[in-house]
Design a protein around this motif. Sequence first.
Motif, PDB file in Angstrom:
ATOM      1  N   LEU A  39       0.816  -1.212   0.000  1.00 34.48           N
ATOM      2  CA  LEU A  39       0.000   0.000   0.000  1.00 34.48           C
ATOM      3  C   LEU A  39       0.849   1.261   0.000  1.00 34.48           C
ATOM      4  O   LEU A  39       0.466   2.270  -0.605  1.00 34.48           O
ATOM      5  CB  LEU A  39      -0.940  -0.007   1.205  1.00 34.48           C
ATOM      6  CG  LEU A  39      -2.092  -1.015   1.138  1.00 34.48           C
ATOM      7  CD1 LEU A  39      -2.967  -0.911   2.373  1.00 34.48           C
ATOM      8  CD2 LEU A  39      -2.929  -0.812  -0.116  1.00 34.48           C
ATOM      9  N   ILE A  40       1.992   1.220   0.672  1.00 33.69           N
ATOM     10  CA  ILE A  40       2.890   2.377   0.616  1.00 33.69           C
ATOM     11  C   ILE A  40       3.376   2.600  -0.811  1.00 33.69           C
ATOM     12  O   ILE A  40       3.416   3.738  -1.304  1.00 33.69           O
ATOM     13  CB  ILE A  40       4.083   2.174   1.583  1.00 33.69           C
ATOM     14  CG1 ILE A  40       3.602   2.267   3.033  1.00 33.69           C
ATOM     15  CG2 ILE A  40       5.180   3.203   1.318  1.00 33.69           C
ATOM     16  CD1 ILE A  40       4.657   1.921   4.063  1.00 33.69           C
ATOM     17  N   ALA A  41       3.724   1.506  -1.507  1.00 29.41           N
ATOM     18  CA  ALA A  41       4.175   1.623  -2.898  1.00 29.41           C
ATOM     19  C   ALA A  41       3.055   2.154  -3.789  1.00 29.41           C
ATOM     20  O   ALA A  41       3.281   3.014  -4.656  1.00 29.41           O
ATOM     21  CB  ALA A  41       4.663   0.267  -3.398  1.00 29.41           C
ATOM     22  N   GLY A  67       0.197   1.193  14.431  1.00 29.62           N
ATOM     23  CA  GLY A  67      -0.842   1.625  15.356  1.00 29.62           C
ATOM     24  C   GLY A  67      -1.377   3.003  15.054  1.00 29.62           C
ATOM     25  O   GLY A  67      -1.828   3.299  13.952  1.00 29.62           O
ATOM     26  N   SER A  68      -1.314   3.888  16.053  1.00 28.19           N
ATOM     27  CA  SER A  68      -1.872   5.233  15.902  1.00 28.19           C
ATOM     28  C   SER A  68      -1.050   6.116  14.978  1.00 28.19           C
ATOM     29  O   SER A  68      -1.478   7.221  14.634  1.00 28.19           O
ATOM     30  CB  SER A  68      -2.003   5.903  17.283  1.00 28.19           C
ATOM     31  OG  SER A  68      -0.775   5.890  17.983  1.00 28.19           O
ATOM     32  N   TRP A  69       0.122   5.676  14.543  1.00 31.53           N
ATOM     33  CA  TRP A  69       0.926   6.434  13.588  1.00 31.53           C
ATOM     34  C   TRP A  69       0.496   6.153  12.143  1.00 31.53           C
ATOM     35  O   TRP A  69       0.943   6.840  11.242  1.00 31.53           O
ATOM     36  CB  TRP A  69       2.409   6.102  13.753  1.00 31.53           C
ATOM     37  CG  TRP A  69       3.040   6.808  14.914  1.00 31.53           C
ATOM     38  CD1 TRP A  69       3.696   8.005  14.898  1.00 31.53           C
ATOM     39  CD2 TRP A  69       3.070   6.364  16.270  1.00 31.53           C
ATOM     40  NE1 TRP A  69       4.131   8.330  16.159  1.00 31.53           N
ATOM     41  CE2 TRP A  69       3.763   7.338  17.027  1.00 31.53           C
ATOM     42  CE3 TRP A  69       2.583   5.231  16.926  1.00 31.53           C
ATOM     43  CZ2 TRP A  69       3.976   7.211  18.397  1.00 31.53           C
ATOM     44  CZ3 TRP A  69       2.785   5.110  18.289  1.00 31.53           C
ATOM     45  CH2 TRP A  69       3.477   6.086  19.018  1.00 31.53           C
ATOM     46  N   PRO A  96      -5.135   5.350   4.338  1.00 28.09           N
ATOM     47  CA  PRO A  96      -5.368   3.995   3.837  1.00 28.09           C
ATOM     48  C   PRO A  96      -4.767   2.902   4.713  1.00 28.09           C
ATOM     49  O   PRO A  96      -5.038   1.725   4.507  1.00 28.09           O
ATOM     50  CB  PRO A  96      -4.690   4.009   2.462  1.00 28.09           C
ATOM     51  CG  PRO A  96      -3.684   5.107   2.532  1.00 28.09           C
ATOM     52  CD  PRO A  96      -4.280   6.143   3.436  1.00 28.09           C
ATOM     53  N   TYR A  97      -3.968   3.291   5.716  1.00 30.37           N
ATOM     54  CA  TYR A  97      -3.307   2.307   6.581  1.00 30.37           C
ATOM     55  C   TYR A  97      -3.958   2.205   7.955  1.00 30.37           C
ATOM     56  O   TYR A  97      -3.451   1.507   8.836  1.00 30.37           O
ATOM     57  CB  TYR A  97      -1.832   2.691   6.784  1.00 30.37           C
ATOM     58  CG  TYR A  97      -1.140   3.232   5.566  1.00 30.37           C
ATOM     59  CD1 TYR A  97      -0.795   2.398   4.500  1.00 30.37           C
ATOM     60  CD2 TYR A  97      -0.828   4.582   5.446  1.00 30.37           C
ATOM     61  CE1 TYR A  97      -0.155   2.900   3.370  1.00 30.37           C
ATOM     62  CE2 TYR A  97      -0.188   5.088   4.328  1.00 30.37           C
ATOM     63  CZ  TYR A  97       0.140   4.247   3.295  1.00 30.37           C
ATOM     64  OH  TYR A  97       0.767   4.736   2.188  1.00 30.37           O
ATOM     65  N   THR A  98      -5.080   2.872   8.160  1.00 31.51           N
ATOM     66  CA  THR A  98      -5.613   3.035   9.513  1.00 31.51           C
ATOM     67  C   THR A  98      -6.001   1.724  10.183  1.00 31.51           C
ATOM     68  O   THR A  98      -5.999   1.616  11.408  1.00 31.51           O
ATOM     69  CB  THR A  98      -6.816   4.002   9.492  1.00 31.51           C
ATOM     70  OG1 THR A  98      -7.183   4.325  10.830  1.00 31.51           O
ATOM     71  CG2 THR A  98      -8.011   3.362   8.781  1.00 31.51           C
ATOM     72  N   TYR A 156      -7.247  -5.654   5.236  1.00 31.85           N
ATOM     73  CA  TYR A 156      -6.058  -4.879   4.893  1.00 31.85           C
ATOM     74  C   TYR A 156      -6.306  -3.866   3.779  1.00 31.85           C
ATOM     75  O   TYR A 156      -5.708  -2.786   3.779  1.00 31.85           O
ATOM     76  CB  TYR A 156      -4.928  -5.817   4.466  1.00 31.85           C
ATOM     77  CG  TYR A 156      -4.150  -6.414   5.612  1.00 31.85           C
ATOM     78  CD1 TYR A 156      -3.612  -5.608   6.608  1.00 31.85           C
ATOM     79  CD2 TYR A 156      -3.922  -7.785   5.693  1.00 31.85           C
ATOM     80  CE1 TYR A 156      -2.885  -6.149   7.656  1.00 31.85           C
ATOM     81  CE2 TYR A 156      -3.190  -8.336   6.740  1.00 31.85           C
ATOM     82  CZ  TYR A 156      -2.676  -7.512   7.717  1.00 31.85           C
ATOM     83  OH  TYR A 156      -1.958  -8.053   8.749  1.00 31.85           O
ATOM     84  N   LEU A 157      -7.163  -4.200   2.807  1.00 33.21           N
ATOM     85  CA  LEU A 157      -7.233  -3.390   1.588  1.00 33.21           C
ATOM     86  C   LEU A 157      -8.442  -2.465   1.493  1.00 33.21           C
ATOM     87  O   LEU A 157      -8.414  -1.507   0.710  1.00 33.21           O
ATOM     88  CB  LEU A 157      -7.220  -4.307   0.358  1.00 33.21           C
ATOM     89  CG  LEU A 157      -5.957  -5.160   0.143  1.00 33.21           C
ATOM     90  CD1 LEU A 157      -6.064  -5.942  -1.158  1.00 33.21           C
ATOM     91  CD2 LEU A 157      -4.699  -4.290   0.146  1.00 33.21           C
ATOM     92  N   HIS A 158      -9.492  -2.713   2.269  1.00 30.05           N
ATOM     93  CA  HIS A 158     -10.725  -1.972   2.012  1.00 30.05           C
ATOM     94  C   HIS A 158     -10.583  -0.476   2.301  1.00 30.05           C
ATOM     95  O   HIS A 158     -11.173   0.349   1.596  1.00 30.05           O
ATOM     96  CB  HIS A 158     -11.891  -2.564   2.820  1.00 30.05           C
ATOM     97  CG  HIS A 158     -11.898  -2.182   4.271  1.00 30.05           C
ATOM     98  ND1 HIS A 158     -11.148  -2.837   5.221  1.00 30.05           N
ATOM     99  CD2 HIS A 158     -12.553  -1.187   4.941  1.00 30.05           C
ATOM    100  CE1 HIS A 158     -11.358  -2.304   6.400  1.00 30.05           C
ATOM    101  NE2 HIS A 158     -12.190  -1.291   6.262  1.00 30.05           N
ATOM    102  N   VAL A 159      -9.804  -0.109   3.328  1.00 28.12           N
ATOM    103  CA  VAL A 159      -9.683   1.321   3.649  1.00 28.12           C
ATOM    104  C   VAL A 159      -8.975   2.063   2.522  1.00 28.12           C
ATOM    105  O   VAL A 159      -9.318   3.210   2.204  1.00 28.12           O
ATOM    106  CB  VAL A 159      -8.948   1.527   4.984  1.00 28.12           C
ATOM    107  CG1 VAL A 159      -8.839   3.018   5.302  1.00 28.12           C
ATOM    108  CG2 VAL A 159      -9.681   0.814   6.120  1.00 28.12           C
TER     109      VAL A 159
END
Length: 322
Positions: A90-92, A121-123, A127-129, A278-281
């Motif tokens: 997702l970062i890529a 975590g909170s960081w 899309p990674y929440t 993992y991917l829906h957000v």
Amino acid sequence: MADASAAPPERALGGGRLEWIDVARGAGIIAVVIGHVWTRGPVRDAVYSFHMPLFFLLSGLLSRVQPPATFALRQLKSQMRPYAAFLLLLIAVDQIIEPLKGHRPIFDDWPQDMLPVLLGGSWLRGPYTIFWFVPCLMAGRILFNMLLARWPDPLDRRWALMMLVLLPAAYAIGWWMDASVLGMLSVPMALILLWIGAAWQKVAWRPWMWWPFAALSLGGLSGLLPTLNLKAGDYGAPLLSIASAVATSLLLFRFSVRVAPVAGWLAAVGRASLVIMYLHVAVIHYLAPLLGKPGVLVLALLLPIAVYQLLLRIPGARRIFL
């Protein structure tokens, strides 16, 4: 303690795959996606009243004692490898999509951004929440299995004594702290929910239970009780909001048992639940400005399911991501 012969049909002690479990996971992950598409209002509040506790309860319901060291190593390997793989993917993707939109990527200051990526975590937002959930569940399961190895019966009074200590600690930590490294802020409450799920294996359903369970469930679903945000350590009204989440989840488990014979599509969603998680957000994050909420909901489910089916067919990718 209820006699084992009177155990409810949804009782699960390991061994073999039960279709209702996938149905429950499917219903749970659809609720998670709905809660991230509708970010405010009564629909969001109803979903947030139970959706994440459901997965912890289900994991506890399926638990059985395993050698602690072996279990911990297996969990670290099987859970953190997909965690890292999906996070890097997702970062890529974000490095490509955001510049195409004329925006800066969420992480664009390397190597300084390595620290928040590693802290998780909170960081992790945008899309990674959702990436707090798997490390939190994994840590909770490892600790719970260590305790279960010492006290194999979840109805042992020593468990009850531990919960009397752990419950106020979970609320106090959630109230006191904001930062959550890899979702560890929520591990105390995760342990409580895992224990409730494991203890439920031992309990036979009685008809009178419908009334208090339904009342507690409606209190959360209707918004009468404050909603939950497990990631932030916000557990709503002390005891009552969590009790409502437990009631809703256990009722949904009973419903899943009943509909499992005719809910194959929902079970299929459940089998893809980790990839959807993992991917829906990310799908919502990138498509929400372009589509209405119903369309985003459909694609936030269908695109991860398609990715799941693709990963199943690629041996190397299956080993890494699944």
